[in-house]
Design an enzyme around this catalytic site. Structure first.
Site, mmCIF file in Angstrom:
data_model
loop_
_atom_site.group_PDB
_atom_site.id
_atom_site.type_symbol
_atom_site.label_atom_id
_atom_site.label_comp_id
_atom_site.label_asym_id
_atom_site.label_seq_id
_atom_site.Cartn_x
_atom_site.Cartn_y
_atom_site.Cartn_z
ATOM 1 N N SER A 1 -50.626 -6.958 -59.000
ATOM 2 C CA SER A 1 -51.072 -6.720 -60.379
ATOM 3 C C SER A 1 -52.025 -7.829 -60.852
ATOM 4 C CB SER A 1 -49.846 -6.690 -61.291
ATOM 5 O OG SER A 1 -49.187 -7.942 -61.227
ATOM 6 N N GLY B 1 -51.839 -11.785 -60.209
ATOM 7 C CA GLY B 1 -53.045 -12.266 -59.520
ATOM 8 C C GLY B 1 -53.651 -13.472 -60.225
ATOM 9 N N GLU C 1 -56.782 -8.619 -54.572
ATOM 10 C CA GLU C 1 -56.960 -7.153 -54.617
ATOM 11 C C GLU C 1 -55.988 -6.650 -55.668
ATOM 12 O OE1 GLU C 1 -59.334 -6.186 -52.675
ATOM 13 O OE2 GLU C 1 -59.396 -7.985 -51.453
ATOM 14 N N CYS D 1 -53.363 1.978 -56.291
ATOM 15 C CA CYS D 1 -54.215 1.154 -57.170
ATOM 16 C C CYS D 1 -55.539 1.818 -57.520
ATOM 17 C CB CYS D 1 -54.472 -0.191 -56.505
ATOM 18 S SG CYS D 1 -55.033 -0.015 -54.804
ATOM 19 N N GLU E 1 -53.055 0.355 -66.730
ATOM 20 C CA GLU E 1 -52.605 0.953 -65.464
ATOM 21 C C GLU E 1 -51.131 1.346 -65.585
ATOM 22 O OE1 GLU E 1 -52.131 -1.656 -62.046
ATOM 23 O OE2 GLU E 1 -53.059 -0.140 -60.771
HETATM 24 P P1 NAD Z 1 -46.882 -7.504 -58.456
HETATM 25 O O1 NAD Z 1 -48.073 -8.263 -58.875
HETATM 26 O O2 NAD Z 1 -45.716 -7.446 -59.370
HETATM 27 O O3 NAD Z 1 -46.305 -8.086 -57.087
HETATM 28 C C1 NAD Z 1 -47.113 -8.226 -55.941
HETATM 29 C C2 NAD Z 1 -46.523 -9.300 -55.049
HETATM 30 O O4 NAD Z 1 -46.552 -10.533 -55.775
HETATM 31 C C3 NAD Z 1 -45.064 -9.080 -54.641
HETATM 32 O O5 NAD Z 1 -44.878 -9.552 -53.336
HETATM 33 C C4 NAD Z 1 -44.302 -9.967 -55.617
HETATM 34 O O6 NAD Z 1 -43.072 -10.408 -55.118
HETATM 35 C C5 NAD Z 1 -45.261 -11.132 -55.761
HETATM 36 N N1 NAD Z 1 -45.096 -11.894 -57.005
HETATM 37 C C6 NAD Z 1 -44.541 -11.501 -58.169
HETATM 38 N N2 NAD Z 1 -44.566 -12.517 -59.072
HETATM 39 C C7 NAD Z 1 -45.182 -13.553 -58.453
HETATM 40 C C8 NAD Z 1 -45.550 -14.861 -58.870
HETATM 41 N N3 NAD Z 1 -45.271 -15.309 -60.092
HETATM 42 N N4 NAD Z 1 -46.210 -15.651 -57.992
HETATM 43 C C9 NAD Z 1 -46.523 -15.208 -56.750
HETATM 44 N N5 NAD Z 1 -46.187 -13.981 -56.293
HETATM 45 C C10 NAD Z 1 -45.526 -13.168 -57.138
HETATM 46 O O7 NAD Z 1 -47.428 -6.068 -58.059
HETATM 47 P P2 NAD Z 1 -46.594 -4.823 -57.603
HETATM 48 O O8 NAD Z 1 -45.904 -4.270 -58.797
HETATM 49 O O9 NAD Z 1 -45.791 -5.158 -56.392
HETATM 50 O O10 NAD Z 1 -47.770 -3.842 -57.100
HETATM 51 C C11 NAD Z 1 -48.454 -3.028 -57.954
HETATM 52 C C12 NAD Z 1 -49.799 -3.599 -58.312
HETATM 53 O O11 NAD Z 1 -50.561 -3.875 -57.123
HETATM 54 C C13 NAD Z 1 -50.638 -2.624 -59.102
HETATM 55 O O12 NAD Z 1 -51.323 -3.299 -60.134
HETATM 56 C C14 NAD Z 1 -51.624 -2.105 -58.060
HETATM 57 O O13 NAD Z 1 -52.774 -1.543 -58.610
HETATM 58 C C15 NAD Z 1 -51.872 -3.319 -57.236
HETATM 59 N N6 NAD Z 1 -52.423 -3.003 -55.899
HETATM 60 C C16 NAD Z 1 -53.732 -3.262 -55.626
HETATM 61 C C17 NAD Z 1 -54.277 -2.931 -54.377
HETATM 62 C C18 NAD Z 1 -55.734 -3.164 -54.029
HETATM 63 O O14 NAD Z 1 -56.084 -3.059 -52.862
HETATM 64 N N7 NAD Z 1 -56.580 -3.459 -54.992
HETATM 65 C C19 NAD Z 1 -53.455 -2.334 -53.406
HETATM 66 C C20 NAD Z 1 -52.125 -2.088 -53.736
HETATM 67 C C21 NAD Z 1 -51.616 -2.430 -54.978
#
Ligand code: NAD
Length: 497
Positions: free
Chosen positions: A246, A250, A267, A301, A400
């Site tokens: 997310s 990110g 990403e 995504c 989103e």
């Molecule tokens: P998220 O950001 O909640 O988590 C992603 C990863 O980050 C997980 O492994 C999680 O454990 C880790 N994380 C969570 N908090 C963290 C922190 N404070 N510090 C470091 N790492 C941490 O995302 P999600 O809910 O797992 O996935 C959905 C999101 O991912 C959506 O926004 C989607 O659009 C995006 N996404 C983007 C792509 C792309 O290629 N652009 C592909 C897939 C998913």
């Protein structure tokens, strides 16, 4: 395990799931967390417990980075020729292909993805590994520079230990998108899979050892985002970090990398548009967009979540989509008749339902209401597809949602459709739908995003750069030669003549 399963689990899957604790994998060994903590993962389709997993602490992460750094220096992996590394990586791809059925069941159970889609993700993984292993053979590693007064050349060298933080929606496919270029370039890796979906990554780490990838090249630290993930982002030992997830997280990862001046690739999420002109085949286009929004229950995504439809065909097109969405069979992910599975967890279901409520409260019309889907005998996280329509400043049109929900609006002119498409903070993938190729290309070029697709959506093809701009990403994207080049550092070597 649920008795409602239509597909028998393979014995290898049963054996893998029977492990009392799925431990992290570092330096070729299964490792407990230093304080013994664990967490559970659940089957999103049944709600039942699937596995107990080690919850690695920040000090455990630090050790794993030391192992990856030591392996980079001392295992010979970084110095191997691309041909020699390629042989091993092809072996890995071949073995994943042989075990596609096993890994697909694990993936399907862990993230709730319907089985046929999980099979596709595993295929994508082994094709990604092969694509980058082969590409690395054909990139010039040493280039002579024609500069007067100097003998000069550049060389490409691997960075060292690379960190990967991966989300739950495409755990194995995205693992390939990260590991493929990074390993082909000679780096070592520490991977933090999402806490909901660590199992296929752990399976892969063991498999990598079996095919002869040196211990310590692929390390997996399982754990919770706020602790284990944050420790990965903050570790100064990484030479490169790649985050997929997310925009909110990110930003935090990029801030931490920024403090260490570690190159970081993001990403992120999206709010893609589909612009549908009045000269399309209504039935075929409705079919493809319904397929896109229900694909992995809308947890994609780059999905088309805003549908802008030419006013002349608006009612007919919307009617066709409603009929098709009402016919989508929602069900357990390992039931072959299911067309749409659950969302990943209860938090995600509440998120989807919450956006529907807030969208309607802000004035959107619910053309197709959506809501919780009840599947007999299963306590999983199921939702129905939904269509909203109305003003574009609505929360459901701007943020989103990450579920099977599209927000609809009519348009009257090409310019208006382009403005509506670009009125977003995101910039990942949009599409334009028309048989008029001149119009399609004109519109596609004016859409501000990393990807513009014509008469298709969610198109990620090896060899074509895939990435986001604005709130959707930073650092160049994945899937092409540019990605491979990102995993090498450049060195210029110069001698005055
Ligand atoms: P998220 O950001 O909640 O988590 C992603 C990863 O980050 C997980 O492994 C999680 O454990 C880790 N994380 C969570 N908090 C963290 C922190 N404070 N510090 C470091 N790492 C941490 O995302 P999600 O809910 O797992 O996935 C959905 C999101 O991912 C959506 O926004 C989607 O659009 C995006 N996404 C983007 C792509 C792309 O290629 N652009 C592909 C897939 C998913």
């Amino acid at each position: 395990m649920s008795t409602t399963l239509q597909m028998e689990l393979l014995p290898e899957v049963e054996a893998f799931l029977a492990k009392p604790i799925h431990k992290a994998f570092v330096g070729g060994q299964e490792i407990d967390s230093s304080n013994g903590e664990t967490f559970e993962t659940h089957d999103p389709g049944s709600g039942e417990k699937l596995a107990t997993v080690s919850n690695m602490q920040p000090t455990d992460v630090d050790k794993s980075v030391e192992v990856a750094a030591d392996t980079f220096e001392n295992s010979g992996w970084a110095e191997m020729t691309p041909n020699d590394r390629g042989v091993i990586l092809h072996r890995l791809a071949d073995e994943v292909e042989k075990r596609q059925a096993i890994i697909a069941q694990i993936e399907s159970l862990d993230c709730g993805k319907i089985h046929s889609q999980a099979v596709g993700d595993i295929e994508n993984f082994f094709k990604t590994i092969r694509y980058f292993a082969d590409l690395a053979l054909h990139v010039q590693h040493r280039s002579v520079l024609p500069v007067s007064g100097y003998e000069a050349f550049t060389v490409r060298l691997p960075w060292g230990p690379c960190g990967f933080i991966i989300p739950w929606n495409f755990p194995f496919l995205l693992l390939g998108w990260g590991l493929g270029p990074s390993l082909a370039a000679g780096n070592t890796a520490v991977i933090k899979p999402a806490e909901d979906t660590p199992l296929s990554t752990l399976y892969l780490a063991h498999l990598a050892q079996e095919v002869g990838i040196p211990d310590g090249v692929i390390n997996v630290v399982t754990g919770i985002g706020e602790t284990t993930g944050a420790a990965v982002a903050a570790n100064p030992g990484f030479k490169h970090v790649s985050f997929t997830g997310s925009p909110e997280v990110g930003r935090e990862v990029a801030e931490k990398c920024g403090r260490n001046l570690t190159p970081c690739k993001l990403e992120l999420g999206g709010k893609g548009a589909a612009v549908i002109f009045d000269d399309i085949d209504i039935s075929e286009t409705a079919h493809k967009l319904v397929e896109a929004i229900t694909f992995h229950t809308g947890q994609v995504c780059c999905d088309a979540t805003r549908w802008f439809i030419h006013r002349k065909i608006y009612d007919k097109f919307v009617g066709e989509c409603v009929d098709r969405l009402k016919g989508v069979k929602i069900g357990y992910q390992l039931d072959d008749s299911s067309q749409m599975g659950p969302v990943v967890n209860e938090k995600q279901r509440k998120r989807v339902l919450g956006y529907l409520e807030r969208g309607v409260a802000e004035g959107a019309e619910a053309i197709l209401e959506g809501g919780t889907a009840d599947i007999p005998d299963l306590d999983g996280h199921y939702v129905k597809p939904a269509l909203l329509a109305g003003p574009l400043d609505n929360v459901a049109a701007r943020e989103e949602i990450f579920g099977p929900v599209a927000y609809l609006a009519p348009f009257d002119s090409e310019d208006q459709a382009i403005k509506m498409t670009n009125d977003t903070d995101y910039g990942l993938g949009n599409s334009v739908w028309t048989p008029d190729m001149a119009k399609a290309q004109r519109v596609a070029e004016q859409m501000v995003a990393g990807n513009s697709w014509i008469n298709g959506h969610n198109l990620a093809v090896h060899g074509i750069p895939y990435g986001g701009v604005n709130k959707s990403g930073m650092g160049g994207g994945v899937g092409s030669i540019e990605t491979l080049l990102d995993y090498w550092r450049g060195l210029s070597i110069v001698r005055p003549l």
